[in-house]
Design an enzyme around this catalytic site. Structure first.
Site, PDB file in Angstrom:
ATOM      1  N   LEU A   8      -1.576 -19.609 -11.366  1.00 12.32           N
ATOM      2  CA  LEU A   8      -1.657 -20.653 -10.340  1.00 12.32           C
ATOM      3  C   LEU A   8      -2.798 -21.614 -10.656  1.00 12.32           C
ATOM      4  CD1 LEU A   8      -0.962 -18.752  -7.009  1.00 12.32           C
ATOM      5  CD2 LEU A   8       0.594 -19.493  -8.823  1.00 12.32           C
ATOM      6  N   GLY A  11      -4.129 -26.074  -7.369  1.00 14.34           N
ATOM      7  CA  GLY A  11      -5.061 -26.409  -6.293  1.00 14.34           C
ATOM      8  C   GLY A  11      -5.993 -27.548  -6.660  1.00 14.34           C
ATOM      9  N   ARG A  15     -14.263 -28.688  -3.695  1.00 13.57           N
ATOM     10  CA  ARG A  15     -15.692 -28.358  -3.709  1.00 13.57           C
ATOM     11  C   ARG A  15     -16.377 -28.610  -5.053  1.00 13.57           C
ATOM     12  NH1 ARG A  15     -15.003 -22.534  -1.209  1.00 13.57           N
ATOM     13  NH2 ARG A  15     -12.882 -22.935  -1.918  1.00 13.57           N
ATOM     14  N   GLY A 101      -5.813 -19.603 -11.895  1.00 12.04           N
ATOM     15  CA  GLY A 101      -6.442 -20.436 -12.912  1.00 12.04           C
ATOM     16  C   GLY A 101      -7.942 -20.602 -12.722  1.00 12.04           C
ATOM     17  N   ASN A 166      -9.303  -9.148  -1.723  1.00  7.85           N
ATOM     18  CA  ASN A 166      -8.218  -9.483  -2.644  1.00  7.85           C
ATOM     19  C   ASN A 166      -8.749 -10.425  -3.718  1.00  7.85           C
ATOM     20  OD1 ASN A 166      -5.703 -10.193  -3.757  1.00  7.85           O
ATOM     21  ND2 ASN A 166      -5.410 -11.830  -2.252  1.00  7.85           N
ATOM     22  N   TYR A 363     -30.883 -40.899 -46.237  1.00  5.33           N
ATOM     23  CA  TYR A 363     -29.481 -40.894 -45.817  1.00  5.33           C
ATOM     24  C   TYR A 363     -28.586 -40.734 -47.035  1.00  5.33           C
ATOM     25  CZ  TYR A 363     -24.878 -42.305 -44.325  1.00  5.33           C
ATOM     26  OH  TYR A 363     -23.520 -42.307 -44.102  1.00  5.33           O
TER      27      TYR A 363
HETATM   28  C1  UD1 Z   1      -7.024 -16.744  -2.253  1.00  8.81           C
HETATM   29  C2  UD1 Z   1      -6.328 -15.576  -1.541  1.00  8.81           C
HETATM   30  C3  UD1 Z   1      -7.386 -14.628  -0.973  1.00  8.81           C
HETATM   31  C4  UD1 Z   1      -8.292 -14.167  -2.080  1.00  8.81           C
HETATM   32  C5  UD1 Z   1      -8.900 -15.345  -2.842  1.00  8.81           C
HETATM   33  C6  UD1 Z   1      -9.612 -14.860  -4.080  1.00  8.81           C
HETATM   34  C7  UD1 Z   1      -4.209 -16.319  -0.614  1.00  8.81           C
HETATM   35  C8  UD1 Z   1      -3.487 -16.782   0.620  1.00  8.81           C
HETATM   36  N1  UD1 Z   1      -5.499 -16.083  -0.462  1.00  8.81           N
HETATM   37  O1  UD1 Z   1      -7.714 -17.503  -1.276  1.00  8.81           O
HETATM   38  O2  UD1 Z   1      -6.754 -13.512  -0.381  1.00  8.81           O
HETATM   39  O3  UD1 Z   1      -9.327 -13.362  -1.553  1.00  8.81           O
HETATM   40  O4  UD1 Z   1      -7.865 -16.263  -3.282  1.00  8.81           O
HETATM   41  O5  UD1 Z   1     -10.284 -15.899  -4.739  1.00  8.81           O
HETATM   42  O6  UD1 Z   1      -3.574 -16.167  -1.647  1.00  8.81           O
HETATM   43  N2  UD1 Z   1      -3.126 -22.709  -5.656  1.00  8.81           N
HETATM   44  C9  UD1 Z   1      -1.989 -23.388  -6.070  1.00  8.81           C
HETATM   45  N3  UD1 Z   1      -1.219 -24.004  -5.130  1.00  8.81           N
HETATM   46  C10 UD1 Z   1      -1.506 -23.966  -3.803  1.00  8.81           C
HETATM   47  C11 UD1 Z   1      -2.672 -23.279  -3.394  1.00  8.81           C
HETATM   48  C12 UD1 Z   1      -3.460 -22.651  -4.330  1.00  8.81           C
HETATM   49  O7  UD1 Z   1      -1.687 -23.446  -7.258  1.00  8.81           O
HETATM   50  O8  UD1 Z   1      -0.726 -24.548  -3.031  1.00  8.81           O
HETATM   51  C13 UD1 Z   1      -3.967 -22.033  -6.677  1.00  8.81           C
HETATM   52  C14 UD1 Z   1      -5.347 -22.623  -6.805  1.00  8.81           C
HETATM   53  O9  UD1 Z   1      -5.376 -23.607  -7.796  1.00  8.81           O
HETATM   54  C15 UD1 Z   1      -6.175 -21.408  -7.200  1.00  8.81           C
HETATM   55  C16 UD1 Z   1      -5.458 -20.258  -6.534  1.00  8.81           C
HETATM   56  O10 UD1 Z   1      -4.145 -20.702  -6.277  1.00  8.81           O
HETATM   57  O11 UD1 Z   1      -6.160 -21.212  -8.588  1.00  8.81           O
HETATM   58  C17 UD1 Z   1      -6.156 -19.782  -5.248  1.00  8.81           C
HETATM   59  O12 UD1 Z   1      -6.129 -20.804  -4.293  1.00  8.81           O
HETATM   60  P1  UD1 Z   1      -7.308 -21.013  -3.267  1.00  8.81           P
HETATM   61  O13 UD1 Z   1      -6.942 -22.141  -2.376  1.00  8.81           O
HETATM   62  O14 UD1 Z   1      -8.598 -21.110  -3.984  1.00  8.81           O
HETATM   63  O15 UD1 Z   1      -7.206 -19.653  -2.432  1.00  8.81           O
HETATM   64  P2  UD1 Z   1      -8.329 -18.988  -1.550  1.00  8.81           P
HETATM   65  O16 UD1 Z   1      -8.391 -19.646  -0.230  1.00  8.81           O
HETATM   66  O17 UD1 Z   1      -9.577 -18.876  -2.341  1.00  8.81           O
HETATM   67 CA    CA Z   2     -10.372 -19.735  -4.490  1.00  8.48          CA
END
Ligand code: UD1
Ligand code: CA
Length: 454
Positions: A8, A11, A15, A101, A166, A363
């Site tokens: 994944l 995102g 931040r 990712g 998680n 040089y």
């Molecule tokens: C997520 C988990 C949480 C875990 C945490 C660990 C879920 C609902 N929550 O939360 O349980 O403790 O990671 O770091 O899964 N991404 C996408 N598409 C989206 C949303 C996210 O590709 O629509 C990708 C982001 O790029 C990232 C990853 O998924 O690589 C995690 O997304 P992020 O929004 O950071 O999740 P957290 O809120 O941190």
């Molecule tokens: Ca995250």
């Protein structure tokens, strides 16, 4: 069972406060996503799918296509929605392993353990214990089994006290995952499709859910901002230096070295403080790197010494060479054995044969220098006429005096001597002394001007 790895990477990474998408932020000289892909490759997955979105085509363009599938998640509706985008190309008979990712330090060892300890029809989540679990999804257990994951924002006070979280890594049969994802809802505080909700669905379907704990927090840390990026950088550097020390490489201070690529070393290599290695670097047996050096994409032969404050890129050296202090080797600098390159010397796209010395303020560009040559201080190969580059050839055992300009294309024959201060525009014959400077004159009886009275 064949393995599909879904990464994944869609995102936004708000931040980071950067125009560069989060998964492209550099860690040890490589995009975050590149580290995760490296881990996927090491696991020899049958199929790798990257879900990208924020940052658009820039993400696949930067990381490059290495036989993986790229799936666009046009709108970021949550981690569950993201995984769903990868499902059309994922065969039902596969196991699906979901990686994030922005979790770049995961080791293949931990993932292999997860794969081995989970049966083909089970679901597994990788978890970790944290002192401060704020912000993460909490693991809800009943006895040994995991029964649910609750996101911070949806958790009750009692659930918020759970310290097992998680990491985001999930493993399960693709056929099951497909069905669960199709039934996901977004009825939660964030209005997102949570991947974590499939855990409760598995429990309802009577599928066993394992929570496998990672050994340490750094391995599974997610990178959300520049501070965490810097922490991950130090953690990764420590890991790389530990591996090198275990292989016998000596460091004056393991905390003051940076490896942004692949550093390979022979035996008895010593590296002093503030050395930065980029790209692919090889240091031969007994090589010594003094303080404050940058070495990029270079191969240094055995017993080469790099004194302090050098910049070395795309260079090769043979055995027993000495470089610096304050020297610059640019791409195509090829030094044979026992060559000396001294202070404030720049060498570009040139070969220098055995035992030759270029010790000060010089040089050397587009040149071929023979064996046993001595190049005096302040010598310049004038290789550029404003439009084209030209070659300078210097034969074996030539002596070039100080302050010489060699206007290329030009050739100096073997054994020749060039007088100090010469501007050499024509070939200088072998074995002879050539001088190209205006004759010195003395004006006898010349008197100094005197200041006029006002
Ligand atoms: C997520 C988990 C949480 C875990 C945490 C660990 C879920 C609902 N929550 O939360 O349980 O403790 O990671 O770091 O899964 N991404 C996408 N598409 C989206 C949303 C996210 O590709 O629509 C990708 C982001 O790029 C990232 C990853 O998924 O690589 C995690 O997304 P992020 O929004 O950071 O999740 P957290 O809120 O941190
Ligand atoms: Ca995250």
């Amino acid at each position: 069972m064949p393995l599909t790895i879904i990464i994944l990477a869609a995102g936004q990474g708000t931040r980071m406060r950067s125009s560069l998408p989060k998964v492209l932020q550099p860690l040890a000289g490589q995009p975050l996503l590149g580290h995760v892909l490296g881990t996927a490759r090491e696991l020899l997955a049958d199929d790798v799918c990257v879900v990208y979105g924020h940052g658009g085509e820039r993400v696949p363009e930067t990381v490059g296509d290495d036989g993986m599938r790229w799936t666009l998640q046009a709108e970021q509706l949550g981690t569950g929605h993201a995984v769903q985008q990868a499902m059309p190309g994922t065969p039902d008979g596969n196991r699906a392993l979901v990686l994030f990712g922005d979790v770049p330090l995961l080791t293949t060892g931990t993932l292999r353990r997860l794969l081995e300890q989970t049966a083909g029809d089970e679901l597994a989540v990788l978890t970790v214990e944290m002192d401060d679990p704020t912000g993460y999804g909490r693991i809800v257990r009943e006895g040994d089994n995991v029964v649910g994951i609750v996101e911070q924002k949806d958790a009750t006070a009692e659930q918020q006290a759970i310290r097992e979280i998680n990491t985001g890594v999930m493993l399960c049969p693709a056929s099951r995952l497909r069905a669960w994802l199709d039934n996901l809802g977004n009825d939660n505080v964030q209005g997102e499709y949570y991947l974590t909700d499939v855990v409760a669905m598995a429990v309802t379907d009577g599928v066993r859910v394992r929570g496998i704990k990672a050994d340490n927090w750094t391995e599974v840390m997610g990178i959300n901002d520049k501070k965490q990026l810097a922490e991950a950088e130090r953690a990764l550097q420590a890991r790389l230096v530990d591996e090198l020390m275990a292989a016998g490489v000596g460091f004056a201070d393991p905390a003051r070295v940076d490896i942004r690529g692949k550093l390979e070393c022979g035996t008895d290599v010593f590296i002093d403080v503030n050395a930065v290695f980029e790209g692919e670097v090889y240091l031969g047996d007994g090589t010594k790197i003094e303080s404050n050096n940058l070495v990029r994409d270079s191969r240094l032969g055995p017993a080469t010494i790099v004194h302090s404050n050098c910049h070395i890129e795309g260079a090769t050296t043979g055995q027993g060479c000495e470089i610096g202090p304050f020297a610059r080797l640019r791409p195509g600098a090829e030094l044979a054995d026992n060559v000396k390159i001294g202070n404030f010397v720049e060498v570009k796209k040139s070969t220098i044969a055995d035992g030759s010395k270029v010790n000060h303020l010089t040089y050397i560009g587009d040149s071929e220098i023979g064996t046993g040559v001595n190049v005096g201080a302040g010598t310049i190969t004038c290789n550029y006429d404003g439009a084209n580059k030209h070659k300078t050839t210097i034969g074996d055992n030539v002596f070039i005096g100080s302050g010489v300009e060699l206007v290329a294309p030009v050739e100096v024959g073997a054994g020749a001597t060039i007088g100090a201060g010469s501007t050499i525009t024509k070939s200088a014959p072998a074995g002879e002394l050539t001088i190209g400077r205006s004759k010195q004159v003395t004006i006898k009886g010349w008197s100094k001007p005197v200041k006029k009275e006002k």
